[in-house]
Design a protein around this motif. Structure first.
Motif, mmCIF file in Angstrom:
data_model
loop_
_atom_site.group_PDB
_atom_site.id
_atom_site.type_symbol
_atom_site.label_atom_id
_atom_site.label_comp_id
_atom_site.label_asym_id
_atom_site.label_seq_id
_atom_site.Cartn_x
_atom_site.Cartn_y
_atom_site.Cartn_z
ATOM 1 N N THR A 158 -12.092 -1.735 -1.182
ATOM 2 C CA THR A 158 -12.284 -0.296 -1.103
ATOM 3 C C THR A 158 -12.426 0.160 0.345
ATOM 4 N N ALA A 159 -11.717 1.235 0.687
ATOM 5 C CA ALA A 159 -11.782 1.788 2.039
ATOM 6 C C ALA A 159 -12.073 3.281 1.932
ATOM 7 N N VAL B 114 -3.110 2.051 -3.762
ATOM 8 C CA VAL B 114 -2.940 3.413 -3.252
ATOM 9 C C VAL B 114 -4.115 3.762 -2.345
ATOM 10 N N LEU B 115 -3.790 4.167 -1.132
ATOM 11 C CA LEU B 115 -4.790 4.635 -0.177
ATOM 12 C C LEU B 115 -4.541 6.123 0.051
ATOM 13 N N VAL C 232 0.836 -1.202 0.000
ATOM 14 C CA VAL C 232 0.000 0.000 0.000
ATOM 15 C C VAL C 232 0.869 1.250 0.000
ATOM 16 N N VAL C 233 0.466 2.234 -0.796
ATOM 17 C CA VAL C 233 1.073 3.568 -0.731
ATOM 18 C C VAL C 233 0.087 4.488 -0.051
ATOM 19 N N HIS D 266 -5.317 -2.338 5.928
ATOM 20 C CA HIS D 266 -5.464 -3.779 5.688
ATOM 21 C C HIS D 266 -6.479 -4.051 4.583
ATOM 22 N N SER D 267 -7.542 -3.259 4.541
ATOM 23 C CA SER D 267 -8.531 -3.415 3.466
ATOM 24 C C SER D 267 -7.894 -3.113 2.119
ATOM 25 N N ALA D 268 -7.161 -2.005 2.054
ATOM 26 C CA ALA D 268 -6.517 -1.614 0.802
ATOM 27 C C ALA D 268 -5.500 -2.662 0.357
#
Length: 218
Positions: free
Chosen positions: A135-136, A90-91, A57-58, A128-130
């Motif tokens: 989708t978060a 990406v988050l 994740v970024v 954790h979802s990402a």
């Protein structure tokens, strides 16, 4: 012998403020199942480091000073996933929650959109979802998406399109969806194109976000 637990989620931080990065580094360091593998101070640096480090994740800010912004960096990172063995999600983590910012980020390929005002627990959950391709969205962001879709009306999908959208929400790729539904990858791509057009989005994450907010998915 005790078997090892799951690997921690590998994070790349991108924010042009060193103080913010330091705060996030300290916060994420308190989570044993999250590991920060790099820090970037610009969009260009984030794109390069994402390609080199292949994090899960970024965490991407939107406003990054000189150079490309967080939306363009997100677009480039998402585009690079097509040729990579490992998807980098990406988050977005920002203070901006306008409809335009949210729409641009999701359409660029962001897996999630979180506001910096969220509690640490919400951030950890979103990470954790990402990492799993889910989708978060912060509650205020989800409300904005829902209000926008209410104004546009509820899209109508065919049964097959709904099936594919459901598999998409599980984080499956085109090949996995094709296997699960006993259809070809070409057919999956054709249906995805129609789904994107009906939902008014350009990305997988955008389709899932809109579908959830308009209750096209359970």
């Amino acid at each position: 012998m005790t078997s090892p637990g799951p690997s921690p989620v590998r994070i790349l931080l991108c924010d042009d403020h060193a103080v913010v990065r330091a705060g996030l580094l300290a916060l994420l360091g308190s989570a044993p199942d999250i590991e920060v593998v790099g820090e970037a101070g610009s969009g260009e640096e984030a794109v390069a480091m994402a390609a080199k480090l292949a994090p899960d994740v970024v965490l991407m800010d939107l406003q990054l000073g000189p150079g490309i912004d967080g939306v363009e960096a997100t677009r480039r990172i998402a585009a690079s996933n097509a040729d990579a063995a490992h998807d980098v999600h990406v988050l977005v983590l920002t203070t901006y929650d306008t409809d335009a910012d949210i729409t641009r980020a999701i359409e660029a390929g962001a897996t999630g959109y979180l506001l910096k005002a969220e509690r640490p627990e919400e951030l950890f959950t979103a990470i954790h979802s990402a990492a799993q391709g889910r989708t978060a969205l912060s509650a205020p962001v989800a409300t904005r998406v829902m209000d926008r879709m209410r104004g546009a009306g509820r899209p109508s999908l065919t049964e097959r399109e709904t099936d594919i959208l459901g598999q998409l929400a599980r984080g499956l790729g085109n090949r996995e969806i094709a296997r699960a539904l006993f259809i070809s990858e070409a057919t999956v791509k054709t249906h995805l194109g129609r789904i994107y057009a009906k939902l008014g989005v350009d990305t997988r994450a955008g389709a899932v976000a809109v579908a959830k907010e308009t209750r096209l998915l359970p």
